[in-house]
Design a protein around this motif. Sequence first.
Motif, PDB file in Angstrom:
ATOM      1  N   CYS B  37       0.818  -1.214   0.000  1.00 52.53           N
ATOM      2  CA  CYS B  37       0.000   0.000   0.000  1.00 52.53           C
ATOM      3  C   CYS B  37       0.854   1.267   0.000  1.00 52.53           C
ATOM      4  O   CYS B  37       0.347   2.360  -0.233  1.00 52.53           O
ATOM      5  N   SER B  38       2.165   1.108   0.272  1.00 51.95           N
ATOM      6  CA  SER B  38       2.979   2.290   0.540  1.00 51.95           C
ATOM      7  C   SER B  38       3.000   3.318  -0.599  1.00 51.95           C
ATOM      8  O   SER B  38       3.058   4.511  -0.318  1.00 51.95           O
ATOM      9  N   PRO B  39       2.937   2.929  -1.896  1.00 50.75           N
ATOM     10  CA  PRO B  39       2.952   3.979  -2.917  1.00 50.75           C
ATOM     11  C   PRO B  39       1.803   4.968  -2.782  1.00 50.75           C
ATOM     12  O   PRO B  39       1.886   6.077  -3.297  1.00 50.75           O
ATOM     13  N   PHE B  40       0.702   4.575  -2.073  1.00 54.73           N
ATOM     14  CA  PHE B  40      -0.436   5.485  -1.984  1.00 54.73           C
ATOM     15  C   PHE B  40      -0.216   6.580  -0.959  1.00 54.73           C
ATOM     16  O   PHE B  40      -0.817   7.633  -1.049  1.00 54.73           O
ATOM     17  N   PHE B  41       0.589   6.326   0.062  1.00 59.21           N
ATOM     18  CA  PHE B  41       0.744   7.396   1.058  1.00 59.21           C
ATOM     19  C   PHE B  41       2.171   7.930   1.181  1.00 59.21           C
ATOM     20  O   PHE B  41       2.408   8.872   1.925  1.00 59.21           O
ATOM     21  N   LEU B  42       3.150   7.351   0.432  1.00 56.50           N
ATOM     22  CA  LEU B  42       4.502   7.904   0.482  1.00 56.50           C
ATOM     23  C   LEU B  42       4.685   8.900  -0.662  1.00 56.50           C
ATOM     24  O   LEU B  42       3.976   8.848  -1.676  1.00 56.50           O
ATOM     25  N   SER B  43       5.657   9.798  -0.497  1.00 50.86           N
ATOM     26  CA  SER B  43       5.923  10.745  -1.578  1.00 50.86           C
ATOM     27  C   SER B  43       6.668  10.020  -2.699  1.00 50.86           C
ATOM     28  O   SER B  43       7.194   8.926  -2.497  1.00 50.86           O
ATOM     29  N   ASN B  44       6.693  10.653  -3.881  1.00 50.25           N
ATOM     30  CA  ASN B  44       7.369  10.066  -5.033  1.00 50.25           C
ATOM     31  C   ASN B  44       8.816   9.721  -4.722  1.00 50.25           C
ATOM     32  O   ASN B  44       9.324   8.683  -5.104  1.00 50.25           O
ATOM     33  N   TYR B  45       9.462  10.631  -3.999  1.00 46.51           N
ATOM     34  CA  TYR B  45      10.872  10.449  -3.693  1.00 46.51           C
ATOM     35  C   TYR B  45      11.076   9.228  -2.808  1.00 46.51           C
ATOM     36  O   TYR B  45      11.980   8.419  -3.024  1.00 46.51           O
ATOM     37  N   GLN B  46      10.185   9.077  -1.832  1.00 48.13           N
ATOM     38  CA  GLN B  46      10.308   7.924  -0.933  1.00 48.13           C
ATOM     39  C   GLN B  46      10.068   6.617  -1.683  1.00 48.13           C
ATOM     40  O   GLN B  46      10.740   5.611  -1.426  1.00 48.13           O
ATOM     41  N   VAL B  47       9.120   6.634  -2.626  1.00 47.87           N
ATOM     42  CA  VAL B  47       8.875   5.428  -3.411  1.00 47.87           C
ATOM     43  C   VAL B  47      10.088   5.106  -4.282  1.00 47.87           C
ATOM     44  O   VAL B  47      10.458   3.940  -4.460  1.00 47.87           O
ATOM     45  N   SER B  48      10.757   6.160  -4.775  1.00 45.18           N
ATOM     46  CA  SER B  48      11.954   5.890  -5.592  1.00 45.18           C
ATOM     47  C   SER B  48      13.050   5.256  -4.734  1.00 45.18           C
ATOM     48  O   SER B  48      13.796   4.397  -5.199  1.00 45.18           O
ATOM     49  N   MET B  49      13.124   5.657  -3.457  1.00 45.97           N
ATOM     50  CA  MET B  49      14.077   4.985  -2.564  1.00 45.97           C
ATOM     51  C   MET B  49      13.729   3.507  -2.426  1.00 45.97           C
ATOM     52  O   MET B  49      14.597   2.636  -2.460  1.00 45.97           O
ATOM     53  N   LEU B  50      12.426   3.220  -2.279  1.00 45.83           N
ATOM     54  CA  LEU B  50      11.992   1.829  -2.159  1.00 45.83           C
ATOM     55  C   LEU B  50      12.387   1.036  -3.404  1.00 45.83           C
ATOM     56  O   LEU B  50      12.809  -0.117  -3.324  1.00 45.83           O
ATOM     57  N   ASN B  51      12.255   1.681  -4.575  1.00 41.63           N
ATOM     58  CA  ASN B  51      12.654   1.007  -5.818  1.00 41.63           C
ATOM     59  C   ASN B  51      14.132   0.649  -5.798  1.00 41.63           C
ATOM     60  O   ASN B  51      14.520  -0.462  -6.156  1.00 41.63           O
ATOM     61  N   MET B  52      14.951   1.627  -5.385  1.00 39.75           N
ATOM     62  CA  MET B  52      16.391   1.361  -5.332  1.00 39.75           C
ATOM     63  C   MET B  52      16.686   0.229  -4.354  1.00 39.75           C
ATOM     64  O   MET B  52      17.539  -0.629  -4.609  1.00 39.75           O
TER      65      MET B  52
END
Lengths: 295, 348
Positions: B37-52
């Motif tokens: 669910c995290s992509p719905f409440f995290l900022s774009n930048y934080q999601v990009s960290m998750l991707n890395m």
Amino acid sequence: MEYYLQLIVNGLVVGSIYSLVALGFVIIYKATKVVNFAQGEMVMVGAYICFALTVQMGLPFLVSFLMTLVFSVILGLCIERVILRPLIGEPIISVIMVTVGLSTVLKSLVQLFWGTQIRVFPPVLPSEPIWVAGVPIAPIYIAAFVLSGLLFAVFSLFFKYSRTGIAMRATAMDQQAAQSMGIGVKNIFALSWCIAAVVSSIGGIILGNINGINAQLGHLGLKVFPAVILGGLDSLLGAALGGLIIGVLENVADGFMQQVFSLPGFKEVAAYVVLVIILMIRPYGLFGTREIERV
Amino acid sequence: MRGKCGLFHTSYASETRFFQSGFQKLSLGLFLVLLLCSPFFLSNYQVSMLNMINIAVIGAVALNLLTGCCGQISLGHGAFIGVGAYTTGICTLAGWPFFAALLFGGLVTAVVGMLFGIPSLRLKGIYLAIATLAAQLILSYVFLHWTSVTGGAIGMGLDAPVILGMSLDNDAKMFYLTFGVAAASVLLVANILRTRHGRAFVAIRDFHQSAESVGINLFAYKLQAFAVSSFLAGIAGGLWAHYTMYITPEQFDIMLSIQYLAIIIIGGLGSVLGSIFGAVFVTLLPEFLGVLAQWAGSFFPNISMYFLALREGIFGLILVLFLIFEPEGLAHRWRLIKAYWKLYPFAH
């Protein structure tokens, strides 16, 4: 033909510096069985300390040279005591990675203090070339070659005849037996790191006089592996010859590739291509001890 | 399980189960739902960290299988990731569907990895480390100078991956892809370790002569370890290439190999969970240092000038400190913490 003769001469000079750095590497490996990935960075630190003393503090070259050697002894002692001693008995990958970590720390310290641009030493020797067999050679090249030859002679005699040198060889052969004969194995470890640091600092100072120094000097450490593998990881003579051969080989191969295939930058990998071939055919090198495993 | 204080295994199968208790299953399930669910409440930048982090997890479990479990030191994984990245990139540029290109990239990397793994029959420890170092430097040279294929120093521009006609052009969409692949890789490696092959790898690491004398074919198993490990490294490379959408040879230099080795050492050698911890730690470290530098910037105005040098130095320092004070990594610390809380009020 003259093109290749020039390449060979350049290769011999660069190779003599490789040999010096390889000497430091082999001394550490022989005594402590530690593979030092930070050897190139130790060269760089030595060169920068000498640079700081000569140029930034304005000391005469000879004084700063001697002070650099003193500093190297302290550096070697610190590295051995603080970083390597806690890892005695740990698996080989830990020991390799700790020296890799050490190398990035040393590199970033140099960048913090001196930045990344190239620094040039003030000329110590005249720049008029000397003609040897129809090839012009700068005096600093000859000095470099002679100095490293001299160091090798000194260390060979040291290991062969002096009491400490013999103790170091005994430690290399069998640590337990050496300890039981009253040799302080820990002191020998510390001493070998000191010698390695001193030898690599001298290499760094010579290089600084030839090409100037920058923060990329540490890459030199990577060239040492082909040299020591070719010569044999635990042989001083091997380190000397291996360094010279790799120096000549990479210069000639680079020149050849540039002239015939117009392929740039082959110097970077030539030594490693040789390395892979040696590892396939004769992994213990020209003069190294062949390890035999029995169950 | 009910009524017992502690875990008692009565069979090998029960000991190798992933989940020893219902609580573990429940907490992991909740954590996974939270992540999804995290992509719905995290900022774009934080999601990009998750991707890395996801991509780093794939590379880290791959290297940990080879180095941590099988004991074969590889200083060439940075270049193997590069091989995967370039192969996948070239295939998608030629119009292949994304998953076919990704798989093909993995397979090509597996072949390259096996090729450089061949010396592992004769070479051990330091010699193998130097042989893989040679692989790293030679492959880096190829990336840089085979200009007609790799674009040389200029690099190669790629498009966002297209799956079933849908372009994954933002971080949130990309997250589900990288998360799916990372979860699959973790599951794959964790399962390999429970099979005959995984036990053979560990036996080779612990003592190769005993392993051989109980009938393990050293060469075959070492090559298998190299193949699986570089296959996953290639997959990580392919994903990374399409996530950053631009690849240059510098991305895959020796620093990347060192970084992955640091990940598995900081996380814990030979532990799947450790690879994940290490990947999170090392990916978030620069962010943390960035925050720290900003805070320190109010005291030392020109600290940002030195930030790049400091970052590498602190990275090396943390690696050294971990090796000296916490040689078994974060996974070990995690086990200790769990053991403490299990017996909490009555620990002695």
